[in-house]
Write a protein that holds these residues in place. Structure first.
Motif, mmCIF file in Angstrom:
data_model
loop_
_atom_site.group_PDB
_atom_site.id
_atom_site.type_symbol
_atom_site.label_atom_id
_atom_site.label_comp_id
_atom_site.label_asym_id
_atom_site.label_seq_id
_atom_site.Cartn_x
_atom_site.Cartn_y
_atom_site.Cartn_z
ATOM 1 N N ALA A 1 0.695 -1.127 -0.110
ATOM 2 C CA ALA A 1 0.058 0.139 0.014
ATOM 3 C C ALA A 1 0.754 1.404 0.402
ATOM 4 C CB ALA A 1 -0.758 0.106 1.331
ATOM 5 N N MET A 2 2.090 0.806 1.005
ATOM 6 C CA MET A 2 2.786 2.373 0.942
ATOM 7 C C MET A 2 3.369 2.641 -0.324
ATOM 8 S SD MET A 2 3.077 3.886 4.076
ATOM 9 C CE MET A 2 4.754 4.237 3.590
ATOM 10 N N LYS A 3 3.753 1.279 -1.291
ATOM 11 C CA LYS A 3 4.424 1.988 -2.560
ATOM 12 C C LYS A 3 2.873 2.199 -3.632
ATOM 13 C CE LYS A 3 6.400 -0.226 -6.283
ATOM 14 N NZ LYS A 3 5.567 -0.265 -7.215
ATOM 15 N N ASN A 4 2.295 1.580 -3.421
ATOM 16 C CA ASN A 4 1.404 2.293 -4.480
ATOM 17 C C ASN A 4 0.750 3.349 -4.189
ATOM 18 O OD1 ASN A 4 0.871 -0.186 -5.858
ATOM 19 N ND2 ASN A 4 -1.147 -0.584 -4.566
ATOM 20 N N MET A 5 0.657 3.980 -2.981
ATOM 21 C CA MET A 5 0.831 6.029 -2.560
ATOM 22 C C MET A 5 2.030 6.340 -2.705
ATOM 23 S SD MET A 5 0.080 6.739 1.554
ATOM 24 C CE MET A 5 1.707 6.787 1.680
ATOM 25 N N ALA A 6 3.243 5.586 -3.329
ATOM 26 C CA ALA A 6 4.545 6.716 -3.390
ATOM 27 C C ALA A 6 4.540 6.333 -4.617
ATOM 28 C CB ALA A 6 5.859 5.951 -3.317
ATOM 29 N N ASP A 7 3.136 5.520 -5.504
ATOM 30 C CA ASP A 7 4.079 5.661 -6.488
ATOM 31 C C ASP A 7 2.737 6.570 -6.826
ATOM 32 O OD1 ASP A 7 5.602 3.611 -7.396
ATOM 33 O OD2 ASP A 7 3.647 1.832 -7.680
ATOM 34 N N ALA A 8 1.832 7.091 -7.038
ATOM 35 C CA ALA A 8 0.959 7.896 -6.994
ATOM 36 C C ALA A 8 1.409 9.303 -7.278
ATOM 37 C CB ALA A 8 -0.482 7.852 -5.861
ATOM 38 N N ASN B 1 -3.567 12.937 -22.304
ATOM 39 C CA ASN B 1 -1.863 13.045 -22.176
ATOM 40 C C ASN B 1 -2.045 13.150 -20.669
ATOM 41 O OD1 ASN B 1 0.643 13.472 -21.983
ATOM 42 N ND2 ASN B 1 0.434 14.812 -23.603
ATOM 43 N N TRP B 2 -2.550 13.835 -19.814
ATOM 44 C CA TRP B 2 -2.084 13.923 -18.377
ATOM 45 C C TRP B 2 -2.725 12.170 -17.915
ATOM 46 C CZ3 TRP B 2 -6.014 16.073 -14.094
ATOM 47 C CH2 TRP B 2 -4.661 16.017 -12.566
ATOM 48 N N ILE B 3 -3.766 12.118 -17.494
ATOM 49 C CA ILE B 3 -4.499 11.029 -17.690
ATOM 50 C C ILE B 3 -3.486 10.012 -18.037
ATOM 51 C CG2 ILE B 3 -5.818 8.980 -17.630
ATOM 52 C CD1 ILE B 3 -8.363 11.575 -17.899
ATOM 53 N N VAL B 4 -3.361 9.296 -19.218
ATOM 54 C CA VAL B 4 -2.131 8.820 -19.664
ATOM 55 C C VAL B 4 -0.490 8.366 -18.710
ATOM 56 C CG1 VAL B 4 -1.109 7.419 -21.672
ATOM 57 C CG2 VAL B 4 -3.258 7.945 -22.145
ATOM 58 N N PRO C 1 2.794 5.090 -14.392
ATOM 59 C CA PRO C 1 3.384 4.249 -13.050
ATOM 60 C C PRO C 1 2.817 3.322 -12.313
ATOM 61 C CG PRO C 1 3.722 6.471 -13.594
ATOM 62 C CD PRO C 1 2.919 6.187 -14.398
ATOM 63 N N MET C 2 1.050 3.885 -12.314
ATOM 64 C CA MET C 2 0.601 2.664 -11.667
ATOM 65 C C MET C 2 -0.120 1.727 -11.944
ATOM 66 S SD MET C 2 -2.249 6.026 -9.979
ATOM 67 C CE MET C 2 -1.805 7.474 -9.626
ATOM 68 N N LEU C 3 0.144 1.415 -13.234
ATOM 69 C CA LEU C 3 0.407 0.984 -13.797
ATOM 70 C C LEU C 3 0.644 -0.809 -13.950
ATOM 71 C CD1 LEU C 3 -2.698 1.721 -16.983
ATOM 72 C CD2 LEU C 3 -3.254 -0.299 -15.233
ATOM 73 N N ASN C 4 2.120 -0.114 -14.598
ATOM 74 C CA ASN C 4 3.489 -0.613 -14.639
ATOM 75 C C ASN C 4 4.512 -0.751 -13.380
ATOM 76 O OD1 ASN C 4 5.899 -0.842 -16.608
ATOM 77 N ND2 ASN C 4 6.150 -0.001 -15.921
ATOM 78 N N ASP C 5 4.139 -0.158 -12.194
ATOM 79 C CA ASP C 5 4.811 -0.761 -11.034
ATOM 80 C C ASP C 5 4.073 -1.183 -10.295
ATOM 81 O OD1 ASP C 5 6.795 0.216 -12.543
ATOM 82 O OD2 ASP C 5 6.790 2.703 -11.337
ATOM 83 N N ASN D 1 4.041 -9.192 -14.728
ATOM 84 C CA ASN D 1 5.127 -8.496 -15.522
ATOM 85 C C ASN D 1 5.431 -7.282 -16.224
ATOM 86 O OD1 ASN D 1 7.832 -8.965 -14.864
ATOM 87 N ND2 ASN D 1 8.208 -10.463 -16.490
ATOM 88 N N HIS D 2 4.590 -6.497 -15.609
ATOM 89 C CA HIS D 2 4.453 -5.074 -16.791
ATOM 90 C C HIS D 2 4.553 -5.401 -18.376
ATOM 91 C CE1 HIS D 2 7.854 -3.238 -13.744
ATOM 92 N NE2 HIS D 2 8.650 -4.752 -13.608
ATOM 93 N N GLY D 3 3.399 -6.176 -18.290
ATOM 94 C CA GLY D 3 3.164 -6.646 -19.815
ATOM 95 C C GLY D 3 1.523 -5.669 -19.335
ATOM 96 N N PHE D 4 0.857 -5.493 -18.625
ATOM 97 C CA PHE D 4 -0.933 -5.221 -18.866
ATOM 98 C C PHE D 4 -0.593 -3.826 -19.353
ATOM 99 C CE2 PHE D 4 -4.373 -3.218 -16.425
ATOM 100 C CZ PHE D 4 -5.080 -4.305 -16.686
#
Length: 555
Positions: free
Chosen positions: A136-143, A493-496, A501-505, A514-517
């Motif tokens: 959860a901490m990492k997802n927060m940092a990714d945001a 552009n901004w949304i993508v 980073p949220m999707l990829n990480d 494995n980063h493909g989604f």
């Protein structure tokens, strides 16, 4: 955007003007496009360093969090996010009112602001995750990471939405001047955000504010640079000269890729994290400063001067670019079209605006700016070092530039729709293939090939040709509605860029795919873009602007 459409016997009258003068004016205006590309792509080389300097440290696959830092980051992130969204929405509300009228536009704006307020209260009141919950901490940092990396795009939305008002009220030249100053301030502020932190925020959000200022410059230039070129260009080569602005955007990206590589090689990895990224942003002050100086020597466009009743000045400029014999008749033609400038945006129905907005949204939803902004990150996920990833990014930039030239040379020969549909299919195959290379763990040369074929497919189609279509499909009398499409493009552009980073990480998505989604999503959007082009967008090749207007009247 407004065009000098001299038509008839005047269509070649610019031949008597100074070709060198027209070329030099075009060159200065394309600096806006160059800085557009330079400023948006600079983050590519700095992304990893920014993340490790401001957000969190990485050690292989482990994330090292400082609880106080991440908590502070996320707390101020939520406040800034709410402020930014309200500010952007206030800017865009003017477009809604212009589009739908004061009553309907006002009602819809009030409803949406009410919904945004409810969301903001909920967003700000949500509890922070438990520090022991690493995922959860990492997802927060990714945001936060996505917000910081994509922060310039917030300014792009503001600048893009305001470009129509600025160009009409202050002029095309002054609009470019504001953009150039914004680029310069952003470069200096992003270099030393802690030294120029006058905002009372964490230093990382001082950096964000300066990137937003640069984004405002990008948003303004994205509309006003091609507008300026179109209004001083001869009718018979207008399309080619306007296309040079897209070439300049890609060239600016390629330049900063080289600059980033040179800077990265001046020190080791730790130097790059603490100091090197700063010089990447500072380097933008050089072209921005040159742009500011050159703008003192270019004139305002004849159309804007005529709009403001400055006919003598308009005639003087026209004599230089069209020749003394033709200047009077061209000025008469320009003045004859000025009564159309304030037509209601729904004069031709909602169809043209919907098509324009969807063209803009699909141009971003296919994921091109993930490649342009995060190419270094993608290559590092393939196993490349920082130095190698920056070198591979340059290869992507070269391919992008080369196939943009292909589009410029073929768009009037093969047509808009064939290029766009072929490009969509190429992007779909490449993105889906790239996703499977990550999913299967077989990254390497095949993944690089998919990246390059994707870039080539976009560069020969949705990159430059989308802008050609946007310039053509909006009737002259509602040309200002183009700002709706430009704003929609920057929002997409901004949304993508924010969500990548949220999707990829994301830990679960990474463990599962494995980063493909994320690449599969962009592949699906590419398929949808092909269907959209096939079913809903008219072919404009060889048509006059007037005949294109008739298409919308029939609908």
């Amino acid at each position: 955007m407004a065009f000098i459409d001299t038509g008839g016997s005047n269509s070649n009258s610019f031949q008597q003007g100074s070709k060198l003068y027209i070329f030099l004016l075009t060159l200065v205006a394309t600096l806006g496009g160059l800085l557009f590309g330079y400023d948006t792509a600079v983050v590519n080389g700095a992304e990893k360093s920014l993340v490790e300097f401001y957000i969190y440290k990485t050690n292989g696959t482990n994330y090292i969090f400082d609880l106080n830092t991440v908590t502070q980051l996320f707390s101020q992130y939520r406040i800034m996010m709410v402020i930014v969204l309200f500010f952007v929405f206030i800017i865009l509300s003017g477009q809604f009112i212009r589009l739908l009228g004061k009553k309907n536009g006002g009602i819809i704006t009030a409803v949406l602001i009410g919904g945004l307020t409810i969301w903001a209260v909920s967003f700000l009141s949500n509890a922070l995750p438990n520090s022991a919950d690493t995922e959860a901490m990492k997802n927060m940092a990714d945001a936060v990471k996505g917000f910081v990396i994509a922060s310039a795009l917030i300014g792009c939305i503001i600048g893009g939405a305001a470009a129509g008002f600025v160009s009409k009220s202050l002029g095309r030249k002054n609009g470019l001047f504001i953009a150039a100053v914004a680029f310069f301030i952003s470069a200096i502020g992003a270099w030393k955000p802690e030294a120029f932190n006058i905002f009372g925020t964490l230093d990382v959000y001082s950096f964000v504010v300066y990137r937003i200022i640069g984004g405002i410059g990008v948003g303004l230039a994205s509309m006003i640079s091609p507008m300026y070129i179109a209004e001083i260009a001869p009718a018979n080569v207008r399309g080619k000269l306007v296309s040079f602005n897209q070439f300049a955007i890609i060239f600016g990206m390629l330049v900063i890729y080289f600059v980033n590589l040179v800077i990265a090689r001046q020190g080791d990895e730790q130097w790059l994290i603490t100091e090197g990224w700063r010089y990447m942003f500072l380097s933008g002050a050089i072209p921005a400063g040159i742009f500011v100086l050159l703008l003192f020597f270019v004139p305002e466009t004849p159309r804007y001067l005529a709009m403001k009743g400055k006919n003598d000045k308009a005639l003087s400029v026209l004599q230089k670019i069209a020749g003394k014999d033709n200047a009077e008749s061209i000025l008469t033609d320009i003045k004859g079209t000025l009564h159309e400038l304030n037509a209601p945006w729904l004069s031709y129905g909602a169809g043209v605006i919907i098509v324009g907005v969807l063209l803009s949204v699909f141009q971003q939803a296919v994921g091109i700016n993930v490649v342009l902004y995060y190419a270094g990150n993608i290559f590092r996920n393939m196993g490349a070092s920082t130095d190698s990833s920056l070198l591979q990014t340059i290869i992507v930039g070269v391919v992008n530039l080369a196939f943009t030239v292909v589009a410029i040379m073929t768009v009037d020969k093969f047509g808009r729709k064939p290029l766009m549909i072929i490009g969509s299919i190429g992007m779909a195959v490449s993105m889906i293939g790239l996703g499977f290379t990550f999913y299967s763990g077989h990254v390497g040369i095949l993944a690089l090939i998919f990246m390059l074929t994707y870039t080539a497919a976009f560069a020969m189609s949705w990159g430059p040709v989308c802008w050609v279509l946007l310039a053509e499909i909006f009737p002259n009398s509602i040309r200002g509605a183009l700002s709706i499409a430009v704003a929609a493009q920057w929002i997409a552009n901004w949304i993508v860029s924010l969500t990548f980073p949220m999707l990829n990480d994301n830990v679960w998505l990474t463990n599962t795919f494995n980063h493909g989604f994320s690449y599969w999503i962009y592949g699906i959007m590419s398929i949808l873009s092909a269907i959209f082009m096939w079913k809903f967008v008219p072919e404009t090749k060889g048509r006059t602007l007037e005949s294109i207007e008739e298409l919308w009247k029939k609908k």
